[in-house]
Scaffold this motif. Structure first.
Motif, PDB file in Angstrom:
ATOM      1  N   UNK B 337       0.813  -1.213   0.000  1.00 47.61           N
ATOM      2  CA  UNK B 337       0.000   0.000   0.000  1.00 47.61           C
ATOM      3  C   UNK B 337       0.850   1.267   0.000  1.00 47.61           C
ATOM      4  N   UNK B 338       2.137   1.164   0.312  1.00 46.61           N
ATOM      5  CA  UNK B 338       2.945   2.381   0.304  1.00 46.61           C
ATOM      6  C   UNK B 338       3.735   2.547  -0.985  1.00 46.61           C
ATOM      7  N   UNK B 339       4.117   1.447  -1.607  1.00 48.21           N
ATOM      8  CA  UNK B 339       5.003   1.582  -2.760  1.00 48.21           C
ATOM      9  C   UNK B 339       4.449   0.952  -4.023  1.00 48.21           C
ATOM     10  N   UNK B 341       1.791  -0.040  -5.791  1.00 48.65           N
ATOM     11  CA  UNK B 341       0.366  -0.075  -6.134  1.00 48.65           C
ATOM     12  C   UNK B 341       0.119  -0.832  -7.419  1.00 48.65           C
ATOM     13  N   UNK B 342       1.127  -0.836  -8.281  1.00 47.02           N
ATOM     14  CA  UNK B 342       0.907  -1.404  -9.613  1.00 47.02           C
ATOM     15  C   UNK B 342       0.700  -2.917  -9.569  1.00 47.02           C
ATOM     16  N   UNK B 344      -0.988  -4.539  -7.274  1.00 48.52           N
ATOM     17  CA  UNK B 344      -2.243  -4.941  -6.635  1.00 48.52           C
ATOM     18  C   UNK B 344      -3.311  -5.061  -7.720  1.00 48.52           C
ATOM     19  N   UNK B 346      -6.762  -4.659  -9.573  1.00 44.90           N
ATOM     20  CA  UNK B 346      -7.578  -3.441  -9.528  1.00 44.90           C
ATOM     21  C   UNK B 346      -8.639  -3.471  -8.429  1.00 44.90           C
ATOM     22  N   UNK B 347      -9.411  -4.572  -8.398  1.00 45.55           N
ATOM     23  CA  UNK B 347     -10.505  -4.648  -7.428  1.00 45.55           C
ATOM     24  C   UNK B 347      -9.986  -4.612  -5.998  1.00 45.55           C
ATOM     25  N   UNK B 349      -7.279  -3.308  -5.024  1.00 46.87           N
ATOM     26  CA  UNK B 349      -6.751  -1.979  -4.771  1.00 46.87           C
ATOM     27  C   UNK B 349      -7.858  -1.068  -4.246  1.00 46.87           C
ATOM     28  N   UNK B 350      -9.028  -1.184  -4.864  1.00 40.49           N
ATOM     29  CA  UNK B 350     -10.145  -0.345  -4.430  1.00 40.49           C
ATOM     30  C   UNK B 350     -10.561  -0.735  -3.019  1.00 40.49           C
ATOM     31  N   UNK B 351     -10.599  -2.046  -2.769  1.00 37.56           N
ATOM     32  CA  UNK B 351     -10.953  -2.501  -1.419  1.00 37.56           C
ATOM     33  C   UNK B 351      -9.948  -1.979  -0.401  1.00 37.56           C
ATOM     34  N   UNK B 353      -7.917   0.602  -0.676  1.00 37.32           N
ATOM     35  CA  UNK B 353      -8.002   2.049  -0.546  1.00 37.32           C
ATOM     36  C   UNK B 353      -9.218   2.432   0.276  1.00 37.32           C
TER      37      UNK B 353
END
Lengths: 389, 531
Positions: B337-339, B341-342, B344, B346-347, B349-351, B353
């Protein structure tokens, strides 16, 4: 003796500590928390009338997506996505400029689709794509589409009830071409390959609006020298994909007697080549081999005998051949764009000939006759052999 | 704790000698020859010892022979002392059938005292040592030596199932504090004179019995020698627990990873001995040390051998996963989550975030807070009296759960991650503390450099592990060096009927500073168990 040993050890510990402290000096550079970025779901690019680039982004609001998914929340609910655009001289300019209207930095790695506007496509897309290829932030597996009769902004502002995030919905429709074969699935990485290896003749899947809340991804946009030359409908697209060996599964309607038989293509193998005659290029060849099952028989007829199946195979081959010929001839005659890559085939296997034909290849290409051979096999007819009478 | 603290040399010479010698001047002097002298000597030595009992008995025909009986009250079994020792002596001395050519004590030793455990003490030191270790001293007037008779009363709790190591199948017997009970438990399982028990005493003040146990012919002689050497080098006042010995004999004294194992279970220890390992018993401690201890042993369990090999193998992999998860999971989460992101989806990632929305802390701080909260709870749970346990678990469930999410301190996902981490860390008990520290380091590395940091840390830890040795045996064996014959009992457990050879690595390695030998030698040396 003991003293020296201890000193040596403390020295070591000291050095180790200093090394560890070095790590802290980096100051966590490039660290960005997930909450500090705008998660971009879709990117749109278009050109204004005065030649500027319009960048449109569709940004996800994660919390709103979550609450839509779990089904809570009232009427005054936050929208799960918002779209924002900005005009800039270059793409990068617009990417930074858009921060004047959006607070958090854009994160493009999560983008699902990149939609290119028609006007920009007509002007040529290679120069704008350079940013996407050069920057490390982009996912090379992003799907690229060209908007037909609409703009990226319109698509991204559309609200759909199918998925909370429209870009995901669009992505899904492109992805399911595996079972219909009517749109070309164009990833950024494939496009780069085609652009560089195919003398800038390529095709990109197209997207249109279908009503207020839906889009339709069907057909392809044909490019010549990096500029939009025209469109192909879904049957031509399928012919094109058959030739390019990109069909996974498709339904072909074969006329049979007074009805139609829907054949499901199970496997397909497509190959292009060329024919030489006396040192001169004499024809373009497309060889396709398909295996299909009978999926549906609309009408009356019998399928019990080997002969009837043989007839069916022939009819199926003919249907496919028609589609492919249509596609090749359209690109030859109308758009004069070698999206099939006959040119790169010649370059690869007949380099000597290529050297002299290279300059006016498109002229040669558009004049050549096309031979399409389709070898179709019907494998299974399903549980019932003939329709119920 | 009464352990000797290392002081600069100058002071050491002044203070050390009187500190551990209770009779500084005459420790090696012979036992005085008269009853009165003996009595005064003993009274001097045991002054202010209310449990010290000495009794003078006049016996013989004319009450001319005086004997002294001295022991520590409560330590000896008085009934045995009276019936088997004193009564026969009195009977014997009152009868005239005495052999003039032998001294009385010799005669007593040879034909009078019923008890088998009987020694002669030539000097005061031996006599006193006997008394303090629960034996009775008998001195006959005019003799040169005293008799020391073992009439120790059985003490301590009965043999029970150990609380620290629970297994589903297998013996329920666990070791207790009493050394003799423990050695008997092992003897019961390995009925073989080759099972050797070498007794020694450690601790100048405590004189704790320590016992090296091994099976001659199976255990590596060089490692046994090394163990003896290291034990003899221990020079401390007190050995209150086997853990103290462990710290003295460990190879890598600064390493967090254990190089000496311990167990409370008899069947486990028997298994280790039969593999060629060496055990160290220490009186007063239910844990028994086993060595050499290799990394792979931390994911081994006795249950693995008693059940179908497939289950055992699956469970080994589960344990390994648990080990990795509980060390790496919070770090990986923070790095993601800090570095990164690419990477993760997509879905997800939204969860992620969405769950992080509105949390005021960075993921690192959030993780540290939650993990510290959990570690506090764990520590409190271990130390706290049992009746209060329930209230702690209620409070814990609130803090590490919905409440912290509702308060906006931690995200839902972080609560899940910390819980998974916590559960996983209990799967591999020997490494709980190592994992805890490593987890923090991984977190820090992840926060500083993302995956790169985690990978650097993993490389460093593995380099360290591969460099480590336990009594000359490579710690990461059988993986590094790769001993294919020993892989049968690593991540994969082969069925017990196929596990015919003992771990070769324990046999062939030299005790100290040995390099890995060739594989052929391993094959030669690993002898067949079923002979």
């Amino acid at each position: 003796m003991m003293c020296r040993k201890i000193k040596k050890r403390t020295d070591r510990v000291l050095i180790a500590c200093l090394l560890v402290f070095l790590l802290f000096l980096t100051g966590c550079w490039s660290r960005r928390d997930l909450t500090e970025i705008s998660i971009v779901a879709g990117i749109g690019l278009d050109r204004t009338e005065d030649g500027k680039i319009i960048l449109t982004v569709q940004v996800v609001e994660p919390a709103a997506v979550q609450s839509t998914a779990s089904g809570k929340g009232g009427s005054a609910q936050q929208k799960p996505v918002f779209a924002e655009s900005y005009e800039g001289e270059t793409v990068y300019d617009a990417v930074r400029g858009i921060l004047s209207v959006v607070d958090k930095k854009m994160f493009f790695g999560s983008a699902q689709v990149l939609i290119i506007g028609e006007r920009l496509a007509q002007d040529g897309i290679e120069e704008v794509l350079d940013y996407f290829i050069r920057d490390h932030d982009f996912d090379y597996e992003i799907y690229i589409l060209v908007a037909k009769d609409t703009t990226p902004m319109e698509i991204f502002e559309m609200e759909t009830d199918i998925d909370a995030i429209p870009s995901v919905y669009i992505y899904g429709t492109v992805d399911n071409t595996e079972s219909r074969g009517t749109v070309k699935k164009t990833m950024l990485i494939d496009l780069i390959k085609e652009m560089s290896g195919n003398e800038k003749q390529f095709a990109i899947g197209s997207i249109t609006k279908a009503g207020e809340m839906r889009v339709k991804t069907e057909g392809v946009a044909v490019f010549r020298d990096g500029k939009l030359a025209g469109w192909m409908d879904r049957y031509e697209t399928r012919g094109y994909l058959f030739a390019m060996d990109k069909i996974k599964n498709a339904i072909i309607n074969v006329p049979a007697g007074n009805g139609k038989i829907a054949m499901e293509i199970m496997r397909s193998k497509g190959k292009i080549s060329v024919e030489f005659n006396n040192g001169e290029l004499s024809a373009l060849i497309v060889n396709v081999k398909v295996y299909a099952n009978v999926g549906e028989y609309k009408g009356k007829g019998r399928l019990e005998t080997p002969d009837s199946l043989y007839e069916l195979e022939k009819a199926l081959g003919e249907e496919i051949r028609k589609e492919i010929t249509m596609a090749v001839e359209k690109t030859q005659k109308e758009y004069c764009s070698d999206i099939f890559g006959f040119g790169s085939y010649v370059r690869k296997y007949h380099p000597r000939y290529w050297k002299k034909a290279k300059r006016d290849w498109l002229a040669i290409f558009s004049e050549l006759p096309v031979i399409v051979n389709v070898d179709a096999k019907a494998e299974r007819v399903g549980i019932v052999m003939s329709p119920i009478e | 704790m009464v352990r000797r603290v290392k002081k600069p040399a100058r002071i050491k010479t002044e203070t050390r000698i009187p500190a551990h010698k209770y009779i500084s001047s005459d420790s090696n002097l012979p036992v005085p020859s008269t009853v009165d002298e003996v009595k005064t000597r003993l009274s001097e030595i045991f002054s202010c010892c209310s449990d010290f009992i000495q009794r003078e008995i006049s016996c013989g025909k004319n009450r001319l022979i005086k004997i002294v009986v001295a022991y520590l009250n409560g330590f000896v079994d008085k009934r045995i002392l009276n019936q088997d020792v004193i009564r026969p002596i009195l009977d014997f001395l009152s009868n005239a059938a005495m052999n003039e050519s032998m001294s009385i004590s010799e005669q007593l030793k040879e034909c009078v005292v019923v008890n088998n455990d009987i020694k002669e003490a030539c000097n005061m030191q031996q006599a006193v040592d006997g008394i303090v270790s629960g034996e009775a001293l008998i001195f006959i007037d005019g003799e040169e030596t005293a008799l020391v008779i073992g009439v120790k009363a059985p003490q301590g709790r009965p043999v029970k199932e150990p609380d620290t190591e629970i297994s589903i199948r297998g013996a329920r017997e666990g070791f207790v504090e009493n050394l003799l009970t423990n050695t008997t438990l092992i003897r019961k399982r390995i009925k073989n004179p080759n099972l050797k028990l070498e007794m020694m005493q450690l601790g100048k003040q405590t004189k704790t019995d320590v016992c090296i146990c091994y099976i001659k012919g199976i255990a590596n002689e060089e490692i046994i020698g090394e163990v003896r050497r290291r034990l003899k080098k221990i020079d401390i006042d007190s050995v209150l627990d086997v853990g103290i010995i462990e710290q003295y004999i460990s190879d890598s004294k600064f390493s967090l990873f254990p190089t000496v194992g311990n167990s409370e279970k008899c069947d486990k220890l028997a298994g280790k001995l039969l593999e060629g390992r060496i055990a160290i018993f220490c009186d007063g401690t239910p844990q028994v040390l086993t060595l050499p201890y290799l990394f792979i042993e931390s994911i081994q369990n006795t249950d693995d051998y008693y059940d179908h090999a497939i289950f055992a193998t699956v469970i080994r992999f589960l344990r390994l996963t648990a080990l990795l998860l509980s060390t790496l999971l919070p770090g990986i989460y923070v790095a993601l989550v800090s570095y990164h992101h690419a990477v993760i989806p997509f879905r997800l990632m939204i969860t992620l975030a969405a769950s992080r929305q509105g949390i005021p802390f960075s993921p690192f701080i959030e993780a540290i807070l939650m993990i510290i909260a959990f570690e506090l709870m764990r520590e409190a749970g271990v130390r706290m009296p049992k009746p209060i346990g329930q209230s702690l678990s209620i409070v814990g469930a609130i803090v590490l759960g919905e409440a912290s999410v509702a308060a906006g301190i931690a995200s839902n996902l972080m609560v899940i991650i910390v819980s998974i981490t916590a559960i996983c860390s209990f799967v591999v008990p020997p490494l709980i503390r190592v994992i805890m520290l490593l987890r923090f380091t991984v977190l820090l590395a992840a926060n500083l450099m993302g995956f790169l940091g985690i990978i650097i840390l993993i490389v460093v830890v593995f380099a360290h592990l591969c460099r480590m040795r336990s009594f000359g045996v490579p710690y990461m064996a059988p993986f590094s060096p790769l001993t294919s014959a020993d892989l049968k009992d690593s991540f994969v457990v082969v069925p017990i009927w196929a596990m015919v050879t003992r771990p070769g690595i324990l046999r062939q390695e030299k005790a100290e500073g040995a390099k890995g030998t060739k594989r052929q030698e391993v094959m030669l040396n690993s002898d067949v168990q079923k002979d």
